[in-house]
Design a protein around this motif. Structure first.
Motif, PDB file in Angstrom:
ATOM      1  N   THR A  20      30.993  28.504  84.271  1.00  0.00           N
ATOM      2  CA  THR A  20      30.406  27.553  83.331  1.00  0.00           C
ATOM      3  C   THR A  20      30.838  27.841  81.900  1.00  0.00           C
ATOM      4  OG1 THR A  20      28.466  28.978  83.255  1.00  0.00           O
ATOM      5  CG2 THR A  20      28.363  27.095  84.749  1.00  0.00           C
ATOM      6  N   VAL A  21      31.919  28.607  81.724  1.00  0.00           N
ATOM      7  CA  VAL A  21      32.409  28.896  80.370  1.00  0.00           C
ATOM      8  C   VAL A  21      33.276  27.734  79.869  1.00  0.00           C
ATOM      9  CG1 VAL A  21      32.344  31.393  80.743  1.00  0.00           C
ATOM     10  CG2 VAL A  21      34.449  30.114  81.246  1.00  0.00           C
ATOM     11  N   SER A  22      33.653  27.786  78.594  1.00  0.00           N
ATOM     12  CA  SER A  22      34.409  26.677  78.003  1.00  0.00           C
ATOM     13  C   SER A  22      35.812  26.589  78.594  1.00  0.00           C
ATOM     14  CB  SER A  22      34.522  26.878  76.494  1.00  0.00           C
ATOM     15  OG  SER A  22      35.495  27.870  76.234  1.00  0.00           O
ATOM     16  N   PRO A  23      36.400  25.361  78.590  1.00  0.00           N
ATOM     17  CA  PRO A  23      37.778  25.224  79.075  1.00  0.00           C
ATOM     18  C   PRO A  23      38.739  26.143  78.332  1.00  0.00           C
ATOM     19  CG  PRO A  23      36.795  23.070  78.762  1.00  0.00           C
ATOM     20  CD  PRO A  23      35.807  24.074  78.210  1.00  0.00           C
ATOM     21  N   GLY A  24      38.496  26.362  77.034  1.00  0.00           N
ATOM     22  CA  GLY A  24      39.397  27.231  76.252  1.00  0.00           C
ATOM     23  C   GLY A  24      39.452  28.632  76.833  1.00  0.00           C
ATOM     24  N   VAL A  25      38.290  29.169  77.172  1.00  0.00           N
ATOM     25  CA  VAL A  25      38.234  30.513  77.764  1.00  0.00           C
ATOM     26  C   VAL A  25      38.959  30.513  79.111  1.00  0.00           C
ATOM     27  CG1 VAL A  25      36.670  32.210  78.794  1.00  0.00           C
ATOM     28  CG2 VAL A  25      36.123  31.195  76.561  1.00  0.00           C
ATOM     29  N   LYS A  26      38.753  29.459  79.885  1.00  0.00           N
ATOM     30  CA  LYS A  26      39.404  29.386  81.203  1.00  0.00           C
ATOM     31  C   LYS A  26      40.924  29.321  81.078  1.00  0.00           C
ATOM     32  CE  LYS A  26      35.596  27.052  83.572  1.00  0.00           C
ATOM     33  NZ  LYS A  26      35.224  25.932  84.451  1.00  0.00           N
ATOM     34  N   PHE A  27      41.401  28.491  80.119  1.00  0.00           N
ATOM     35  CA  PHE A  27      42.858  28.387  79.947  1.00  0.00           C
ATOM     36  C   PHE A  27      43.447  29.740  79.544  1.00  0.00           C
ATOM     37  CE2 PHE A  27      42.078  23.709  78.698  1.00  0.00           C
ATOM     38  CZ  PHE A  27      42.135  23.318  80.033  1.00  0.00           C
ATOM     39  N   ALA A  28      42.760  30.403  78.602  1.00  0.00           N
ATOM     40  CA  ALA A  28      43.273  31.696  78.133  1.00  0.00           C
ATOM     41  C   ALA A  28      43.319  32.697  79.286  1.00  0.00           C
ATOM     42  CB  ALA A  28      42.404  32.217  76.995  1.00  0.00           C
ATOM     43  N   ASP A  29      42.272  32.703  80.109  1.00  0.00           N
ATOM     44  CA  ASP A  29      42.258  33.634  81.244  1.00  0.00           C
ATOM     45  C   ASP A  29      43.341  33.289  82.261  1.00  0.00           C
ATOM     46  OD1 ASP A  29      40.355  35.386  80.378  1.00  0.00           O
ATOM     47  OD2 ASP A  29      38.695  34.503  81.507  1.00  0.00           O
ATOM     48  N   ALA A  30      43.547  31.995  82.474  1.00  0.00           N
ATOM     49  CA  ALA A  30      44.568  31.584  83.449  1.00  0.00           C
ATOM     50  C   ALA A  30      45.950  32.071  82.995  1.00  0.00           C
ATOM     51  CB  ALA A  30      44.570  30.070  83.617  1.00  0.00           C
ATOM     52  N   GLU A  31      46.222  31.928  81.694  1.00  0.00           N
ATOM     53  CA  GLU A  31      47.525  32.389  81.189  1.00  0.00           C
ATOM     54  C   GLU A  31      47.639  33.900  81.283  1.00  0.00           C
ATOM     55  OE1 GLU A  31      48.694  29.207  78.042  1.00  0.00           O
ATOM     56  OE2 GLU A  31      49.495  29.547  80.038  1.00  0.00           O
ATOM     57  N   LEU A  32      46.541  34.584  80.994  1.00  0.00           N
ATOM     58  CA  LEU A  32      46.546  36.042  81.026  1.00  0.00           C
ATOM     59  C   LEU A  32      46.777  36.557  82.454  1.00  0.00           C
ATOM     60  CD1 LEU A  32      46.074  38.751  79.565  1.00  0.00           C
ATOM     61  CD2 LEU A  32      43.608  38.412  79.908  1.00  0.00           C
ATOM     62  N   ALA A  81      55.728  43.251  85.889  1.00  0.00           N
ATOM     63  CA  ALA A  81      54.953  42.797  84.730  1.00  0.00           C
ATOM     64  C   ALA A  81      55.729  43.025  83.434  1.00  0.00           C
ATOM     65  CB  ALA A  81      53.610  43.535  84.673  1.00  0.00           C
ATOM     66  N   GLU A  82      56.451  44.118  83.384  1.00  0.00           N
ATOM     67  CA  GLU A  82      57.222  44.474  82.195  1.00  0.00           C
ATOM     68  C   GLU A  82      58.350  43.465  81.957  1.00  0.00           C
ATOM     69  OE1 GLU A  82      56.029  47.242  80.613  1.00  0.00           O
ATOM     70  OE2 GLU A  82      57.495  47.006  79.015  1.00  0.00           O
ATOM     71  N   GLN A  83      58.938  42.985  83.047  1.00  0.00           N
ATOM     72  CA  GLN A  83      60.058  42.032  82.902  1.00  0.00           C
ATOM     73  C   GLN A  83      59.590  40.597  82.795  1.00  0.00           C
ATOM     74  OE1 GLN A  83      63.117  42.425  85.888  1.00  0.00           O
ATOM     75  NE2 GLN A  83      63.955  44.256  84.945  1.00  0.00           N
ATOM     76  N   SER A  84      58.313  40.350  83.099  1.00  0.00           N
ATOM     77  CA  SER A  84      57.881  38.963  83.177  1.00  0.00           C
ATOM     78  C   SER A  84      56.510  38.785  82.531  1.00  0.00           C
ATOM     79  CB  SER A  84      57.852  38.554  84.660  1.00  0.00           C
ATOM     80  OG  SER A  84      57.620  37.186  84.784  1.00  0.00           O
ATOM     81  N   ASN A  85      56.532  38.528  81.242  1.00  0.00           N
ATOM     82  CA  ASN A  85      55.281  38.283  80.514  1.00  0.00           C
ATOM     83  C   ASN A  85      55.614  37.552  79.218  1.00  0.00           C
ATOM     84  OD1 ASN A  85      55.393  40.183  78.022  1.00  0.00           O
ATOM     85  ND2 ASN A  85      55.995  41.520  79.721  1.00  0.00           N
ATOM     86  N   ASP A  86      54.608  37.030  78.558  1.00  0.00           N
ATOM     87  CA  ASP A  86      54.810  36.495  77.217  1.00  0.00           C
ATOM     88  C   ASP A  86      53.579  36.820  76.378  1.00  0.00           C
ATOM     89  OD1 ASP A  86      52.823  34.673  77.876  1.00  0.00           O
ATOM     90  OD2 ASP A  86      54.200  32.990  78.166  1.00  0.00           O
ATOM     91  N   ALA A  87      53.493  36.258  75.193  1.00  0.00           N
ATOM     92  CA  ALA A  87      52.405  36.620  74.290  1.00  0.00           C
ATOM     93  C   ALA A  87      51.035  36.316  74.888  1.00  0.00           C
ATOM     94  CB  ALA A  87      52.567  35.876  72.963  1.00  0.00           C
ATOM     95  N   ARG A  88      50.993  35.372  75.839  1.00  0.00           N
ATOM     96  CA  ARG A  88      49.695  34.976  76.379  1.00  0.00           C
ATOM     97  C   ARG A  88      49.290  35.753  77.626  1.00  0.00           C
ATOM     98  NH1 ARG A  88      52.227  30.326  74.924  1.00  0.00           N
ATOM     99  NH2 ARG A  88      52.762  29.830  77.056  1.00  0.00           N
ATOM    100  N   GLY A  89      50.251  36.402  78.249  1.00  0.00           N
ATOM    101  CA  GLY A  89      49.855  37.178  79.423  1.00  0.00           C
ATOM    102  C   GLY A  89      50.958  37.398  80.420  1.00  0.00           C
TER     103      GLY A  89
END
Ligand code: ATP
Ligand code: MG
Length: 582
Positions: A524-536, A469-477
């Protein structure tokens, strides 16, 4: 397998945990992989446990492939075997100790050399039984002084430890080399950037030893590498190249000078250079004597030790500790100086040390024939041209001086540069220490006993999750390599209407049938929340089923590169299977 986000035991966090010092800790907590229970104690939630199991699987596959056999010891261990090897005492406060209801002493195993040696002794007796290599993947306990950075340094953690048993040194060298190759395969499969450095042997006592360090800005280990060769070493293991010894007979006589108010090296050098002694001096011409107190394991009292080093260098306490291990060491305090009045602070020289029986170890640069400016054991006085081997004789050398960037590489090629890393594995030729302690012998062809020689080899399995995780991450997750990701594909349903939902469900079912592991965000949450979670969460491929479906396409996004492509619905399963197997 399809994992539905609507029922997955997962709550991602928008805020960073207050105690997180490094990116991996921050992200593993935010993405709901681990939760803290105590200092250095973490629980693994579903996604975290999957990654941990995946790392474990890679380690196990490679250990099995090299011919090691898996066994498992308890973590709760009796005191006696550790008493036999002295480690019950040597470990000091670093292990967890407990008593059973009858008052018998136990410990929670920090590493298992004793038990493996005893077990092999119990089962094997003939030279024909050897060599053998055994391993376990087991929870270890260490009462670390500084549990830190989440699972990077836990007090309870998962380790793969293996032990080789050979009849002779050549056999041990082969077992060691086999482990080295296996570790290279493991860490390559895990997609890590790492270096192999020569290491100190530490509390275990022995000879050849190397560490695998994952390169990481926030790592606790500093290592050095050469600018011009593949030399790399733990700072603790750097052997200072000593200059050649010189003649003692062609040196001027030592002379004591009145050097008022010069207890510091800088003050002394200034004074000398204004005193018109006919030459200029630098800090490197002075010999600084640092006083320490050393406590041997189990000893009540400390003894004095003096370390002499060129005045332009500081003592590196980690190097010093490593050189003196398992003894504990501390700098002298005012009270100690007061109790030893022959030590004239700021003006300590080899003379008073020898006269008072203080052990005196010097930096390897202090060779026979080298001349120094050093303390004259009298306030406000220094001696110039005190020659090693003529005017004083140290008791030996010690690697205690700091290693600096720009120092010559010990292999003679280039200079040293420093970098930081995290230890992920350690391979170590123990030799006969444990076999001697337990009398581990094999009966040879001539019926004479052969003392077995051992190697010990560790991989930090739980630590690896954080290191990846330390070697492979970015600002989004997080961004997991395929080999350990908690799923192959993160499928997001981006739209409320039934055709989108039905299309996504169908795709998930087809992927599942094709053996692809899917996380399906059916919430049933918004696509924005889903995208953010997917990246995280960091699954390597994110698939979005949304508006494009009406035109017969879904979006396939690479988590690492961010590249997106619209892929026709009827090709997407084959496309994803191809990605997963690539
Ligand atoms: P470190 O210098 O990081 O304390 P160590 O020298 O004590 O490590 P070993 O005794 O060789 O480590 O243990 C083998 C492996 O176990 C290490 O290479 C490391 O990956 C892992 N490890 C050691 N201590 C911990 C810990 N407290 N938490 C997680 N993993 C650890
Ligand atoms: Mg340690």
């Amino acid at each position: 397998m399809i994992t539905r986000m609507s029922s997955l035991f997962l709550r991602t966090l928008r805020e960073d945990p207050a105690d997180a010092e490094v990116p991996s800790h921050r992200l593993l907590v935010r993405a709901g992989y681990v939760r803290r229970v105590a200092p250095g104690g973490f629980s693994w939630l579903p996604l975290g446990l999957r990654v941990l199991r995946n790392v474990e699987r890679v380690v196990r596959e490679e250990m099995d492939a090299m011919g090691a056999q898996e066994i498992q010891f308890p973590a709760l261990l009796p005191r006696e075997p550790y008493e036999v090897t002295g480690r019950w005492t040597e470990y000091g406060p670093n292990i967890f100790r407990l008593k059973d209801r009858k008052g018998a002493d136990y410990l929670l195993g920090p590493t298992h050399e004793e038990l493996f040696a005893l077990t092999v002794k119990g089962e094997y007796s003939s030279y024909k039984d050897f060599p053998v290599t055994l391993y376990q993947v087991q929870t270890k306990y260490r009462d670390e002084a500084r549990p830190r950075a989440g699972i990077l340094r836990g007090r309870e953690f998962l380790m793969k430890d293996s032990y080789s048993f050979d009849l002779d040194d050549e056999g041990l060298a082969r077992s060691y080399a086999a482990h080295r190759d296996t570790y290279i395969r493991i860490f390559d499969r895990l997609g890590l950037k790492y270096v192999i450095v020569s290491a100190m042997s530490g509390a275990m006592g022995g000879s050849a030893s190397e560490e695998f360090l994952a390169e990481a800005e926030h790592g606790e280990d500093t290592f050095v590498r050469s600018t011009d060769s593949d030399y790399a070493a733990n700072v603790e293991a750097v052997i200072t190249p000593a200059p050649p010894a010189q003649s003692t007979s062609d040196k001027p006589d030592a002379q004591v000078h009145h050097t008022p108010g010069t207890p510091t090296i800088a003050g002394l050098v200034d004074f000398l250079n204004t005193a018109r002694l006919g030459r200029t001096f630098t800090a490197a011409d002075t010999l600084k004597n640092v006083l320490l107190k050393v406590r041997q394991p189990g000893a009540k009292d400390t003894t004095l030790l003096a370390v002499g080093l060129p005045g332009d260098r500081e003592v590196d306490l980690k190097r010093l500790e490593a050189a003196l291990e398992p003894a504990e060491v501390a700098l002298l305090e005012e009270a100690d100086f007061a109790a030893n009045s022959f030590l004239v602070k700021g003006y300590i020289g080899p003379g008073a040390l020898a006269a008072n029986g203080v052990r005196y170890l010097v930096d390897p640069r202090v060779v026979t024939g080298s001349a120094w400016v050093t303390g004259a054991d009298k306030a406000d006085h220094h001696v110039v041209d005190l020659v090693c081997g003529r005017d004083f004789t140290p008791d030996g050398t010690i690697e205690a001086a700091e290693v600096r960037e720009g120092d010559a590489s010990p292999d003679g090629n280039g200079t040293l540069v420093a970098a930081r890393g995290i230890e992920i594995g350690h391979i170590f030729q123990l030799g006969r220490k444990y076999a001697d302690a337990f009398g581990l012998d094999a009966l040879g062809p001539d019926s004479k006993p052969i003392r077995i020689t051992m190697g010990s080899y560790g991989v930090g399995v739980s630590r690896l999750v954080a290191v990846i995780a330390e070697q492979s991450n970015d600002a989004r997750g997080l961004i997991w390599p395929r080999a350990v990701a908690p799923a192959d594909v993160h499928l997001v349903i981006a739209g409320k209407d039934d055709t989108v939902r039905a299309g996504a469900e169908r795709l998930a079912a087809e992927l599942d049938a094709a053996g692809v592991q899917v996380i399906l965000d059916d919430r049933t949450v918004s696509p924005g929340v889903k995208f953010a979670d997917a990246e995280l969460v960091g699954v390597p491929t994110i698939v979005v089923v949304g508006r494009g479906l009406a035109n017969g396409v879904v979006e396939v996004k690479d988590r690492a590169s961010g590249e997106r492509a619209d892929v026709p619905v009827d090709e997407v399963v084959a496309h994803l299977v191809g990605l997963v197997n690539s």
